[in-house]
Design an enzyme around this catalytic site. Sequence first.
Site, PDB file in Angstrom:
ATOM      1  N   SER A  34       6.789  -6.641  -4.777  1.00 50.78           N
ATOM      2  CA  SER A  34       5.343  -6.829  -4.889  1.00 50.78           C
ATOM      3  C   SER A  34       4.520  -5.800  -4.116  1.00 50.78           C
ATOM      4  O   SER A  34       3.313  -5.692  -4.341  1.00 50.78           O
ATOM      5  CB  SER A  34       4.955  -8.233  -4.411  1.00 50.78           C
ATOM      6  N   ASP A 312      -2.722 -11.964   2.111  1.00 53.39           N
ATOM      7  CA  ASP A 312      -2.236 -13.333   1.982  1.00 53.39           C
ATOM      8  C   ASP A 312      -1.048 -13.527   2.915  1.00 53.39           C
ATOM      9  O   ASP A 312      -0.921 -12.814   3.920  1.00 53.39           O
ATOM     10  CB  ASP A 312      -1.913 -13.667   0.514  1.00 53.39           C
ATOM     11  N   HIS A 315       1.389 -10.077   2.034  1.00 52.19           N
ATOM     12  CA  HIS A 315       1.005  -8.766   1.530  1.00 52.19           C
ATOM     13  C   HIS A 315      -0.146  -8.156   2.318  1.00 52.19           C
ATOM     14  O   HIS A 315      -1.149  -8.830   2.559  1.00 52.19           O
ATOM     15  CB  HIS A 315       0.618  -8.876   0.054  1.00 52.19           C
TER      16      HIS A 315
END
Length: 337
Positions: A34, A312, A315
């Site tokens: 991610s 978050d 990340h």
Amino acid sequence: MLMALSSVCLFFVGYAQQFSGSVAVSALFAFGDSILDTGNNNNLNTLSKCNFFPYGRNFIGGKATGRFGNGRVFSDMIAEGLNVKKLLPAYRDPNLSKNDLPTGVCFASGGSGLDERTARSQGVIWVPDQVKDFKEYIMKLNGVVRDKRKVNAIISNAVYLISAGNNDLAITYPTLMAQYTVSTYTDLLVTWTDNLLKSLYAMGARKFAVLGTLPLGCLPGARHTGGNFGNICLVPINQVAAIFNQKLSAKLNNLHTILPGAKFVYVDMYNPLLNLINNPRASGYIDVADGCCCMPTSPVPCPDASQYVFWDFAHPSEKSYMTIAPKIIEGIKKNLA
């Protein structure tokens, strides 16, 4: 939405842009997790996706594209820094333009890893399956460019950006501690990375920028576990990440002797982010322990993500990527020229 080229032939004008000295970078390809994913999970049957508000609220048009952040992610910034394009499109985006193919795409999948168990447990695209997507991509590229020599030039002069290991260590390894020691599991991850690089090399790749893991014990999701309430980074988890990073860096230092013509650079993500965490005020941050968004302790997003190191639970914010990217880009240019 994406900054597609007006025609395929215009790519060859952009191809003349200089990478370093007289060497041009043709394209950027991203693999892994991610940190780099720009939307490949959007149509997967997985909870590991973020194509919804408040993700993307600082992106162009405030659109949630599937990037795991409030704006652009690290792969976008590397693409721009290498003068390729401002946004790196997701390969599995059904609206992907064929004009974007010659300058590169993203194959990374949020939640994925080197260990098949990591990807399968979340229903995302395992890294070796991302390589299969790359093989399919080459076939499509041949159909667009229609010149084998130019296709080979694109593939060999591209930069291959890889981020893998974060989820293996943070999600999968804790379930396998009775089976593997830290040493044996990190050795496995390095072996799988080696296999990945050799697979891409066999397909024509020659320039590799491989990211180490983040300081995993400092992620908000880690800091808020076990009654810690975000007060301190979890040192044992950071130590595991550091062990993997050290082994990965050592492997990359020797690979050029095994793979003729290939160049490798280890991209340190651990220390630059740790520096932001340890010295937040120097870069204008007010919170290093919490995510701006989507935290169990604070479900309402913060008003200004630029004041947070993390967007978050796992990340970095767009500002954090922007803060650490310039030196990393210069390192990639220097070492892959």
